[in-house]
Scaffold this motif. Structure first.
Motif, PDB file in Angstrom:
ATOM      1  N   PHE A  60       0.850  -1.186   0.000  1.00  0.00           N
ATOM      2  CA  PHE A  60       0.000   0.000   0.000  1.00  0.00           C
ATOM      3  C   PHE A  60       0.894   1.247   0.000  1.00  0.00           C
ATOM      4  CE2 PHE A  60      -2.304  -3.328   2.278  1.00  0.00           C
ATOM      5  CZ  PHE A  60      -3.524  -3.344   1.600  1.00  0.00           C
ATOM      6  N   PRO A  61       0.321   2.434  -0.224  1.00  0.00           N
ATOM      7  CA  PRO A  61       1.107   3.664  -0.056  1.00  0.00           C
ATOM      8  C   PRO A  61       1.496   3.854   1.407  1.00  0.00           C
ATOM      9  CG  PRO A  61      -0.917   4.065  -1.312  1.00  0.00           C
ATOM     10  CD  PRO A  61      -1.042   2.700  -0.716  1.00  0.00           C
ATOM     11  N   VAL A  62       2.527   4.649   1.631  1.00  0.00           N
ATOM     12  CA  VAL A  62       2.965   5.026   2.975  1.00  0.00           C
ATOM     13  C   VAL A  62       2.690   6.508   3.164  1.00  0.00           C
ATOM     14  CG1 VAL A  62       4.977   5.368   4.460  1.00  0.00           C
ATOM     15  CG2 VAL A  62       4.718   3.234   3.173  1.00  0.00           C
ATOM     16  N   SER A  63       2.021   6.881   4.254  1.00  0.00           N
ATOM     17  CA  SER A  63       1.758   8.289   4.554  1.00  0.00           C
ATOM     18  C   SER A  63       2.874   8.896   5.393  1.00  0.00           C
ATOM     19  CB  SER A  63       0.422   8.445   5.288  1.00  0.00           C
ATOM     20  OG  SER A  63      -0.652   8.021   4.484  1.00  0.00           O
ATOM     21  N   ALA A  64       3.366   8.167   6.398  1.00  0.00           N
ATOM     22  CA  ALA A  64       4.407   8.703   7.275  1.00  0.00           C
ATOM     23  C   ALA A  64       5.132   7.560   7.961  1.00  0.00           C
ATOM     24  CB  ALA A  64       3.806   9.652   8.311  1.00  0.00           C
ATOM     25  N   LEU A  65       6.384   7.806   8.338  1.00  0.00           N
ATOM     26  CA  LEU A  65       7.220   6.855   9.065  1.00  0.00           C
ATOM     27  C   LEU A  65       7.940   7.590  10.188  1.00  0.00           C
ATOM     28  CD1 LEU A  65       8.963   5.159   5.995  1.00  0.00           C
ATOM     29  CD2 LEU A  65       7.202   4.076   7.417  1.00  0.00           C
ATOM     30  N   ARG A  66       8.118   6.921  11.330  1.00  0.00           N
ATOM     31  CA  ARG A  66       8.927   7.451  12.431  1.00  0.00           C
ATOM     32  C   ARG A  66       9.728   6.308  13.032  1.00  0.00           C
ATOM     33  NH1 ARG A  66       7.737  12.560  14.967  1.00  0.00           N
ATOM     34  NH2 ARG A  66       6.003  13.633  13.956  1.00  0.00           N
ATOM     35  N   SER A  67      11.025   6.544  13.210  1.00  0.00           N
ATOM     36  CA  SER A  67      11.904   5.540  13.801  1.00  0.00           C
ATOM     37  C   SER A  67      12.111   5.818  15.278  1.00  0.00           C
ATOM     38  CB  SER A  67      13.256   5.558  13.084  1.00  0.00           C
ATOM     39  OG  SER A  67      14.211   4.750  13.760  1.00  0.00           O
ATOM     40  N   ASP A  68      12.291   4.744  16.066  1.00  0.00           N
ATOM     41  CA  ASP A  68      12.695   4.940  17.451  1.00  0.00           C
ATOM     42  C   ASP A  68      14.204   5.208  17.483  1.00  0.00           C
ATOM     43  OD1 ASP A  68      13.921   2.474  17.074  1.00  0.00           O
ATOM     44  OD2 ASP A  68      13.128   1.591  18.903  1.00  0.00           O
ATOM     45  N   PRO A  69      14.776   5.625  18.630  1.00  0.00           N
ATOM     46  CA  PRO A  69      16.201   5.974  18.673  1.00  0.00           C
ATOM     47  C   PRO A  69      17.133   4.836  18.289  1.00  0.00           C
ATOM     48  CG  PRO A  69      15.070   6.900  20.578  1.00  0.00           C
ATOM     49  CD  PRO A  69      14.083   6.006  19.885  1.00  0.00           C
ATOM     50  N   SER A  70      16.708   3.593  18.500  1.00  0.00           N
ATOM     51  CA  SER A  70      17.582   2.464  18.177  1.00  0.00           C
ATOM     52  C   SER A  70      17.536   2.093  16.703  1.00  0.00           C
ATOM     53  CB  SER A  70      17.189   1.238  19.014  1.00  0.00           C
ATOM     54  OG  SER A  70      15.932   0.723  18.573  1.00  0.00           O
ATOM     55  N   GLY A  71      16.524   2.544  15.999  1.00  0.00           N
ATOM     56  CA  GLY A  71      16.361   2.167  14.603  1.00  0.00           C
ATOM     57  C   GLY A  71      15.772   0.786  14.404  1.00  0.00           C
ATOM     58  N   SER A  72      15.371   0.133  15.504  1.00  0.00           N
ATOM     59  CA  SER A  72      14.855  -1.234  15.398  1.00  0.00           C
ATOM     60  C   SER A  72      13.337  -1.300  15.389  1.00  0.00           C
ATOM     61  CB  SER A  72      15.384  -2.087  16.554  1.00  0.00           C
ATOM     62  OG  SER A  72      14.951  -1.562  17.800  1.00  0.00           O
ATOM     63  N   ALA A  73      12.665  -0.166  15.601  1.00  0.00           N
ATOM     64  CA  ALA A  73      11.198  -0.129  15.585  1.00  0.00           C
ATOM     65  C   ALA A  73      10.737   1.106  14.826  1.00  0.00           C
ATOM     66  CB  ALA A  73      10.632  -0.130  17.006  1.00  0.00           C
ATOM     67  N   ILE A  74       9.697   0.944  14.037  1.00  0.00           N
ATOM     68  CA  ILE A  74       9.199   2.020  13.187  1.00  0.00           C
ATOM     69  C   ILE A  74       7.689   2.108  13.327  1.00  0.00           C
ATOM     70  CG2 ILE A  74       8.870   2.773  10.786  1.00  0.00           C
ATOM     71  CD1 ILE A  74      11.555   1.413  10.150  1.00  0.00           C
ATOM     72  N   LEU A  75       7.182   3.332  13.537  1.00  0.00           N
ATOM     73  CA  LEU A  75       5.755   3.594  13.453  1.00  0.00           C
ATOM     74  C   LEU A  75       5.434   4.039  12.036  1.00  0.00           C
ATOM     75  CD1 LEU A  75       4.963   5.580  16.725  1.00  0.00           C
ATOM     76  CD2 LEU A  75       4.378   3.208  16.224  1.00  0.00           C
ATOM     77  N   MET A  76       4.347   3.544  11.481  1.00  0.00           N
ATOM     78  CA  MET A  76       3.967   3.868  10.114  1.00  0.00           C
ATOM     79  C   MET A  76       2.472   4.127  10.043  1.00  0.00           C
ATOM     80  SD  MET A  76       4.275   1.498   6.658  1.00  0.00           S
ATOM     81  CE  MET A  76       3.052   0.286   7.219  1.00  0.00           C
ATOM     82  N   THR A  77       2.071   5.158   9.301  1.00  0.00           N
ATOM     83  CA  THR A  77       0.668   5.332   8.946  1.00  0.00           C
ATOM     84  C   THR A  77       0.524   5.082   7.456  1.00  0.00           C
ATOM     85  OG1 THR A  77       1.000   7.724   8.704  1.00  0.00           O
ATOM     86  CG2 THR A  77       0.090   6.940  10.790  1.00  0.00           C
ATOM     87  N   SER A  78      -0.566   4.403   7.110  1.00  0.00           N
ATOM     88  CA  SER A  78      -0.780   4.000   5.723  1.00  0.00           C
ATOM     89  C   SER A  78      -2.277   3.938   5.448  1.00  0.00           C
ATOM     90  CB  SER A  78      -0.145   2.621   5.475  1.00  0.00           C
ATOM     91  OG  SER A  78      -0.412   2.150   4.168  1.00  0.00           O
ATOM     92  N   PRO A  79      -2.731   4.425   4.282  1.00  0.00           N
ATOM     93  CA  PRO A  79      -4.164   4.427   3.956  1.00  0.00           C
ATOM     94  C   PRO A  79      -4.629   3.057   3.475  1.00  0.00           C
ATOM     95  CG  PRO A  79      -2.941   5.397   2.154  1.00  0.00           C
ATOM     96  CD  PRO A  79      -1.935   5.085   3.232  1.00  0.00           C
ATOM     97  N   THR A  80      -4.898   2.171   4.411  1.00  0.00           N
ATOM     98  CA  THR A  80      -5.227   0.790   4.055  1.00  0.00           C
ATOM     99  C   THR A  80      -6.689   0.417   4.274  1.00  0.00           C
ATOM    100  OG1 THR A  80      -4.630   0.014   6.272  1.00  0.00           O
ATOM    101  CG2 THR A  80      -2.886   0.055   4.618  1.00  0.00           C
ATOM    102  N   LYS A  81      -7.431   1.246   4.999  1.00  0.00           N
ATOM    103  CA  LYS A  81      -8.810   0.890   5.306  1.00  0.00           C
ATOM    104  C   LYS A  81      -9.766   1.635   4.380  1.00  0.00           C
ATOM    105  CE  LYS A  81     -12.227   0.551   8.998  1.00  0.00           C
ATOM    106  NZ  LYS A  81     -12.525   0.763  10.421  1.00  0.00           N
ATOM    107  N   PRO A  82     -10.580   0.903   3.585  1.00  0.00           N
ATOM    108  CA  PRO A  82     -11.543   1.581   2.706  1.00  0.00           C
ATOM    109  C   PRO A  82     -12.485   2.454   3.516  1.00  0.00           C
ATOM    110  CG  PRO A  82     -11.343  -0.734   2.122  1.00  0.00           C
ATOM    111  CD  PRO A  82     -10.608  -0.560   3.420  1.00  0.00           C
ATOM    112  N   PHE A  83     -12.683   3.662   3.022  1.00  0.00           N
ATOM    113  CA  PHE A  83     -13.508   4.620   3.741  1.00  0.00           C
ATOM    114  C   PHE A  83     -14.786   4.926   2.970  1.00  0.00           C
ATOM    115  CE2 PHE A  83     -14.586   9.045   4.928  1.00  0.00           C
ATOM    116  CZ  PHE A  83     -14.801   8.844   6.276  1.00  0.00           C
TER     117      PHE A  83
END
Length: 322
Positions: free
Chosen positions: A231-254
């Motif tokens: 799917f497309p990616v709207s935003a990404l954020r990494s934690d300080p270690s680089g081992s975990a990432i938060l992502m928002t993505s438009p995946t749910k039909p609205f």
């Protein structure tokens, strides 16, 4: 949909812990969030009432509100924001002059002692508009990264605010592949966190786009692929270690033709991100693990846009959104 608002949610399973009933919006692009280093303050973008002489319906502004509730206050004017994880300074940018859709934009950095500096685009043949996206600090608090739409294209840049004399001091990561977007640094490394779309307009709202989340060298070339996403990616954020990432993505039909964002988390070793909660537009990591959350997990700040009964189709956000 109903208007999004800042919310505090638990990362492990996604229940809302606390909501702040304040509008989160900008005239163009998606809303943005940030959290102070001690986790006590939430920063968000919204539109303040217009002042005398404004030619716009309001002023795109940066607000700060205590995480446990309180009255929001304006700390600056702009459309994007990033909170320094070390000193707590807030960087924010505006495309144009306040109250107008024209004139020079600016990148401003505001700290405990007030505005420290303002970086404006230097005079020249280019437009003085300053459209920046995905503004982020490095984890050591010394560098800023962003995407800059100029000269007919949008490319990733980094800037040392301690030595820069103008926005023309920004260094372009121009060797990247087409349709690359960057979202700050990957942990404490010198690599940037990025996503490459499969084609067409990058990070649109159509369901046929695919993405590859990557580590990007400082010259813009791809170092490695972290994971692939259908799917497309709207935003990404990494934690300080680089081992975990938060992502928002438009995946749910609205609606028949639209999608709404969903918050996901990916950890090193995962084959794909795991879903946290529907309806989260932006997200910002909360470093204060003492705040009530599921055992062993810290909370996170997010802005939710729940579906309203009888709401009309959701407006598709353009590439410029976070």
């Amino acid at each position: 949909p109903s208007r999004p608002f800042p919310a505090v949610l638990a990362l492990q399973s996604g229940p809302l812990v606390r909501t702040h009933p304040h509008d989160v919006a900008t005239f163009r692009g998606g809303p943005e969030l940030g959290v102070s280093p001690d986790g006590s303050q939430i920063y968000f973008t919204s539109v303040a009432p217009p002042t005398s002489g404004c030619t716009t319906s309001g002023i795109e502004s940066i607000f700060r509100v205590p995480r446990r509730g309180g009255r929001p206050v304006v700390v600056g004017h702009g459309r994007t924001l990033a909170v320094n994880p070390i000193g707590g300074e807030v960087a924010f940018s505006r495309d144009y002059e306040n109250c107008r859709f024209s004139g020079p934009g600016a990148l401003e950095i505001d700290g405990p002692g007030g505005p420290r500096l303002v970086r404006k685009a230097s005079p020249g043949p280019r437009s003085l508009e300053l459209p920046l996206f995905h503004l982020a600090w490095s984890n050591d608090g010394t560098m800023l990264t962003f995407e800059w739409a100029r000269d007919g294209s949008t490319r990733p840049y980094e800037l040392d605010p301690g030595t820069a004399t103008s926005m023309d001091s920004a260094v372009c990561l121009c060797s990247g592949p087409p349709n690359l977007a960057t979202f700050g640094f990957l942990g404490d490394s010198t690599d940037h966190l990025g996503a490459v779309s499969s084609g067409g307009a990058p990070f649109g709202r159509t369901s046929d786009l695919r993405s590859r989340v990557v580590a990007v060298r400082r010259n813009g070339s791809v170092d490695r692929t972290l994971f692939r996403w259908p799917f497309p990616v709207s935003a990404l954020r990494s934690d300080p270690s680089g081992s975990a990432i938060l992502m928002t993505s438009p995946t749910k039909p609205f609606t028949r033709s639209g999608f709404t964002d969903v918050l996901y988390r990916w950890s090193s070793g995962d084959t794909k991100p795991g879903k946290i909660r529907d309806g989260i537009v932006p997200a910002a990591g909360n470093p204060d693990a003492a705040y009530p959350a599921p055992p062993g997990r810290a909370g996170d700040g997010g802005a939710r846009c729940p579906r309203a009964r009888g709401a009309g189709p959701r407006t598709r956000r353009r590439r410029v959104g976070a």
